[in-house]
Write a protein that holds these residues in place. Structure first.
Motif, PDB file in Angstrom:
ATOM      1  N   SER A   4       0.801  -1.215   0.000  1.00 48.11           N
ATOM      2  CA  SER A   4       0.000   0.000   0.000  1.00 48.11           C
ATOM      3  C   SER A   4       0.840   1.275   0.000  1.00 48.11           C
ATOM      4  O   SER A   4       0.300   2.360   0.113  1.00 48.11           O
ATOM      5  CB  SER A   4      -0.926  -0.002   1.218  1.00 48.11           C
ATOM      6  N   THR A   5       2.153   1.160  -0.127  1.00 45.47           N
ATOM      7  CA  THR A   5       3.024   2.331  -0.135  1.00 45.47           C
ATOM      8  C   THR A   5       3.605   2.526  -1.530  1.00 45.47           C
ATOM      9  O   THR A   5       4.646   1.955  -1.854  1.00 45.47           O
ATOM     10  CB  THR A   5       4.172   2.170   0.883  1.00 45.47           C
ATOM     11  N   PRO A   6       2.954   3.307  -2.374  1.00 41.79           N
ATOM     12  CA  PRO A   6       3.488   3.524  -3.721  1.00 41.79           C
ATOM     13  C   PRO A   6       4.649   4.510  -3.702  1.00 41.79           C
ATOM     14  O   PRO A   6       4.830   5.267  -2.743  1.00 41.79           O
ATOM     15  CB  PRO A   6       2.296   4.114  -4.473  1.00 41.79           C
ATOM     16  N   LEU A   7       5.440   4.480  -4.761  1.00 46.50           N
ATOM     17  CA  LEU A   7       6.502   5.480  -4.897  1.00 46.50           C
ATOM     18  C   LEU A   7       5.865   6.839  -5.139  1.00 46.50           C
ATOM     19  O   LEU A   7       4.821   6.934  -5.773  1.00 46.50           O
ATOM     20  CB  LEU A   7       7.409   5.127  -6.077  1.00 46.50           C
ATOM     21  N   PRO A   8       6.469   7.892  -4.645  1.00 43.78           N
ATOM     22  CA  PRO A   8       5.908   9.225  -4.885  1.00 43.78           C
ATOM     23  C   PRO A   8       5.821   9.519  -6.381  1.00 43.78           C
ATOM     24  O   PRO A   8       6.747   9.217  -7.134  1.00 43.78           O
ATOM     25  CB  PRO A   8       6.900  10.161  -4.201  1.00 43.78           C
ATOM     26  N   ILE A   9       4.713  10.101  -6.810  1.00 44.10           N
ATOM     27  CA  ILE A   9       4.490  10.357  -8.231  1.00 44.10           C
ATOM     28  C   ILE A   9       5.527  11.322  -8.798  1.00 44.10           C
ATOM     29  O   ILE A   9       5.912  11.222  -9.957  1.00 44.10           O
ATOM     30  CB  ILE A   9       3.041  10.850  -8.480  1.00 44.10           C
ATOM     31  N   VAL A  10       6.024  12.241  -7.971  1.00 37.01           N
ATOM     32  CA  VAL A  10       7.056  13.178  -8.431  1.00 37.01           C
ATOM     33  C   VAL A  10       8.328  12.418  -8.783  1.00 37.01           C
ATOM     34  O   VAL A  10       8.971  12.694  -9.799  1.00 37.01           O
ATOM     35  CB  VAL A  10       7.328  14.242  -7.341  1.00 37.01           C
ATOM     36  N   PHE A  49      18.060   0.998 -21.211  1.00 38.15           N
ATOM     37  CA  PHE A  49      17.471   1.904 -20.226  1.00 38.15           C
ATOM     38  C   PHE A  49      15.973   1.655 -20.034  1.00 38.15           C
ATOM     39  O   PHE A  49      15.471   1.697 -18.909  1.00 38.15           O
ATOM     40  CB  PHE A  49      17.700   3.360 -20.618  1.00 38.15           C
ATOM     41  N   LEU A  50      15.267   1.385 -21.120  1.00 40.75           N
ATOM     42  CA  LEU A  50      13.832   1.112 -20.984  1.00 40.75           C
ATOM     43  C   LEU A  50      13.588  -0.227 -20.281  1.00 40.75           C
ATOM     44  O   LEU A  50      12.592  -0.396 -19.582  1.00 40.75           O
ATOM     45  CB  LEU A  50      13.151   1.147 -22.346  1.00 40.75           C
ATOM     46  N   GLY A  51      14.513  -1.172 -20.456  1.00 45.36           N
ATOM     47  CA  GLY A  51      14.421  -2.443 -19.732  1.00 45.36           C
ATOM     48  C   GLY A  51      14.612  -2.251 -18.239  1.00 45.36           C
ATOM     49  O   GLY A  51      13.906  -2.857 -17.425  1.00 45.36           O
ATOM     50  N   VAL A  52      15.557  -1.406 -17.854  1.00 45.68           N
ATOM     51  CA  VAL A  52      15.764  -1.111 -16.443  1.00 45.68           C
ATOM     52  C   VAL A  52      14.528  -0.409 -15.871  1.00 45.68           C
ATOM     53  O   VAL A  52      14.088  -0.702 -14.753  1.00 45.68           O
ATOM     54  CB  VAL A  52      17.034  -0.248 -16.249  1.00 45.68           C
ATOM     55  N   GLU A  53      13.958   0.508 -16.632  1.00 47.40           N
ATOM     56  CA  GLU A  53      12.756   1.207 -16.165  1.00 47.40           C
ATOM     57  C   GLU A  53      11.594   0.242 -16.010  1.00 47.40           C
ATOM     58  O   GLU A  53      10.821   0.314 -15.060  1.00 47.40           O
ATOM     59  CB  GLU A  53      12.403   2.329 -17.151  1.00 47.40           C
ATOM     60  N   SER A  54      11.473  -0.701 -16.940  1.00 47.39           N
ATOM     61  CA  SER A  54      10.403  -1.700 -16.848  1.00 47.39           C
ATOM     62  C   SER A  54      10.606  -2.614 -15.640  1.00 47.39           C
ATOM     63  O   SER A  54       9.642  -2.954 -14.940  1.00 47.39           O
ATOM     64  CB  SER A  54      10.372  -2.521 -18.135  1.00 47.39           C
ATOM     65  N   ALA A  55      11.851  -2.991 -15.378  1.00 46.10           N
ATOM     66  CA  ALA A  55      12.140  -3.819 -14.204  1.00 46.10           C
ATOM     67  C   ALA A  55      11.828  -3.057 -12.918  1.00 46.10           C
ATOM     68  O   ALA A  55      11.296  -3.625 -11.960  1.00 46.10           O
ATOM     69  CB  ALA A  55      13.596  -4.265 -14.212  1.00 46.10           C
ATOM     70  N   ALA A  57       9.557  -0.761 -12.598  1.00 40.92           N
ATOM     71  CA  ALA A  57       8.096  -0.708 -12.484  1.00 40.92           C
ATOM     72  C   ALA A  57       7.551  -2.031 -11.926  1.00 40.92           C
ATOM     73  O   ALA A  57       6.603  -2.032 -11.132  1.00 40.92           O
ATOM     74  CB  ALA A  57       7.473  -0.405 -13.840  1.00 40.92           C
ATOM     75  N   GLU A  58       8.156  -3.155 -12.311  1.00 46.12           N
ATOM     76  CA  GLU A  58       7.737  -4.451 -11.771  1.00 46.12           C
ATOM     77  C   GLU A  58       8.072  -4.565 -10.288  1.00 46.12           C
ATOM     78  O   GLU A  58       7.324  -5.154  -9.513  1.00 46.12           O
ATOM     79  CB  GLU A  58       8.421  -5.592 -12.527  1.00 46.12           C
ATOM     80  N   CYS A  59       9.204  -4.004  -9.877  1.00 50.73           N
ATOM     81  CA  CYS A  59       9.623  -4.089  -8.479  1.00 50.73           C
ATOM     82  C   CYS A  59       8.797  -3.188  -7.564  1.00 50.73           C
ATOM     83  O   CYS A  59       8.842  -3.351  -6.348  1.00 50.73           O
ATOM     84  CB  CYS A  59      11.096  -3.722  -8.352  1.00 50.73           C
ATOM     85  N   GLU A  60       8.061  -2.250  -8.130  1.00 51.33           N
ATOM     86  CA  GLU A  60       7.238  -1.365  -7.316  1.00 51.33           C
ATOM     87  C   GLU A  60       6.140  -2.135  -6.586  1.00 51.33           C
ATOM     88  O   GLU A  60       5.725  -1.750  -5.499  1.00 51.33           O
ATOM     89  CB  GLU A  60       6.591  -0.282  -8.175  1.00 51.33           C
ATOM     90  N   PRO A  67       3.456 -14.098 -12.833  1.00 45.92           N
ATOM     91  CA  PRO A  67       4.428 -15.204 -12.801  1.00 45.92           C
ATOM     92  C   PRO A  67       5.777 -14.851 -12.172  1.00 45.92           C
ATOM     93  O   PRO A  67       6.391 -15.683 -11.520  1.00 45.92           O
ATOM     94  CB  PRO A  67       4.620 -15.566 -14.283  1.00 45.92           C
ATOM     95  N   ASN A  68       6.257 -13.617 -12.341  1.00 43.08           N
ATOM     96  CA  ASN A  68       7.585 -13.295 -11.822  1.00 43.08           C
ATOM     97  C   ASN A  68       7.540 -12.550 -10.494  1.00 43.08           C
ATOM     98  O   ASN A  68       8.541 -11.997 -10.067  1.00 43.08           O
ATOM     99  CB  ASN A  68       8.366 -12.470 -12.841  1.00 43.08           C
TER     100      ASN A  68
END
Length: 120
Positions: A4-10, A49-55, A57-60, A67-68
């Motif tokens: 329930s603790t999202p990353l700050p939108i900023v 860089f987009l792969g790191v950003e996608s990873a 986002a998954e870790c959020e 599955p992962n």
């Protein structure tokens, strides 16, 4: 609590904006020095860089049913089984040894061992 603790939108919007601007400006910055090599190089850097950003986002949100993601149900079940087994074993030990062993003068053997280990 983590779920329930999202990353700050900023924070998220700043990182994504910077990434987009950096990737869009990269071809113009390196065009003179890399010539035709700019295209594949920028493409590879963009994918990385987009792969790191996608990873990121998954870790959020690691506790979703994907599955992962972490299998918290299985983890909690295994933890419950392990704690239950420890409790059963400690009850069995208590039944077989209702009183702690004592020395001849009435002191607890475990207490004497702990005291002697502190002296070492």
């Amino acid at each position: 609590r983590i779920r329930s603790t999202p990353l700050p939108i900023v924070y998220v919007s700043h990182l994504r904006s910077y990434l987009l601007i950096a990737l869009l400006l990269m071809p113009f910055v390196f065009e003179q020095s890399w010539l035709w090599g700019t295209i594949p190089t920028v493409a590879l850097v963009s994918v990385a860089f987009l792969g790191v950003e996608s990873a990121a986002a998954e870790c959020e949100s690691p506790f979703q049913l994907r599955p992962n993601h972490l299998k918290m149900e299985a983890f909690c079940h295994a933890l419950f089984e392990n704690v239950s087994q420890i409790l059963v074993d400690s009850l069995d030990d208590a039944r077989h040894h209702p009183h702690p062993p004592e020395t001849t003068n009435g002191e607890n053997v475990h207490y004497k061992r702990a005291a002697s280990m502190r002296e070492v």
